[in-house]
Design a protein around this motif. Structure first.
Motif, mmCIF file in Angstrom:
data_model
loop_
_atom_site.group_PDB
_atom_site.id
_atom_site.type_symbol
_atom_site.label_atom_id
_atom_site.label_comp_id
_atom_site.label_asym_id
_atom_site.label_seq_id
_atom_site.Cartn_x
_atom_site.Cartn_y
_atom_site.Cartn_z
ATOM 1 N N LEU A 59 0.823 -1.197 0.000
ATOM 2 C CA LEU A 59 0.000 0.000 0.000
ATOM 3 C C LEU A 59 0.862 1.254 0.000
ATOM 4 O O LEU A 59 0.560 2.224 -0.713
ATOM 5 N N ILE A 60 1.948 1.243 0.754
ATOM 6 C CA ILE A 60 2.857 2.382 0.759
ATOM 7 C C ILE A 60 3.478 2.567 -0.620
ATOM 8 O O ILE A 60 3.583 3.691 -1.113
ATOM 9 N N GLN A 61 3.872 1.466 -1.265
ATOM 10 C CA GLN A 61 4.468 1.569 -2.593
ATOM 11 C C GLN A 61 3.471 2.098 -3.620
ATOM 12 O O GLN A 61 3.814 2.909 -4.468
ATOM 13 N N GLN A 62 2.235 1.637 -3.561
ATOM 14 C CA GLN A 62 1.255 2.001 -4.587
ATOM 15 C C GLN A 62 0.637 3.371 -4.347
ATOM 16 O O GLN A 62 0.425 4.127 -5.291
ATOM 17 N N SER A 63 0.333 3.702 -3.094
ATOM 18 C CA SER A 63 -0.422 4.923 -2.821
ATOM 19 C C SER A 63 0.366 5.991 -2.092
ATOM 20 O O SER A 63 -0.127 7.110 -1.945
ATOM 21 N N GLY A 64 1.529 5.662 -1.596
ATOM 22 C CA GLY A 64 2.337 6.639 -0.887
ATOM 23 C C GLY A 64 2.182 6.518 0.623
ATOM 24 O O GLY A 64 1.213 5.969 1.135
ATOM 25 N N PHE A 67 -1.005 8.472 2.382
ATOM 26 C CA PHE A 67 -2.285 7.759 2.325
ATOM 27 C C PHE A 67 -2.271 6.540 3.237
ATOM 28 O O PHE A 67 -3.252 6.271 3.936
ATOM 29 N N ALA A 68 -1.171 5.809 3.254
ATOM 30 C CA ALA A 68 -1.084 4.618 4.094
ATOM 31 C C ALA A 68 -1.167 4.979 5.571
ATOM 32 O O ALA A 68 -1.784 4.261 6.357
ATOM 33 N N THR A 71 -4.775 5.684 6.546
ATOM 34 C CA THR A 71 -5.639 4.507 6.712
ATOM 35 C C THR A 71 -5.530 3.924 8.114
ATOM 36 O O THR A 71 -6.438 3.232 8.562
#
Length: 99
Positions: A59-64, A67-68, A71
């Motif tokens: 999630l960190i890789q895909q959304s930054g 954002f992570a 969540t």
């Protein structure tokens, strides 16, 4: 850095701290575990910690990272909702009776 390498590094650093602490605070070599207890520890370690941590890194890789981290504000809210649900705990231990 890949999420697998990040998880490996964090696990290694945590082990450096936690293994000596376990010998100072407890006596881990005297613990005798049954097969079911070992299986439960393995399931907790692989599924409830490892896979979720890998998903968080993805999630960190895909959304930054921003954002992570946002969540994670949902985790306490969902925890309180699950704590208050009568299916998960006996009636005398629910959240509304504690407040």
């Amino acid at each position: 850095m890949s999420s697998v390498l990040a998880m490996r590094n964090i696990l290694f650093i945590a082990s450096i701290v936690l293994i000596p602490a376990s010998f100072i605070l407890e006596s881990p070599l005297s613990i005798k575990l049954t097969f079911i207890e070992m299986l439960c520890l393995l399931i907790l370690g692989i599924f409830h910690a490892g896979i979720v941590y890998m998903m968080f890194n993805l999630l960190i890789q895909q959304s930054g990272a921003a954002f992570a981290s946002l969540t994670n504000y949902f985790v306490p809210v969902i925890g309180v909702i699950l704590l208050d649900h009568p299916f998960f705990e006996p009636e005398h231990l629910n959240f509304t009776s504690m407040v």
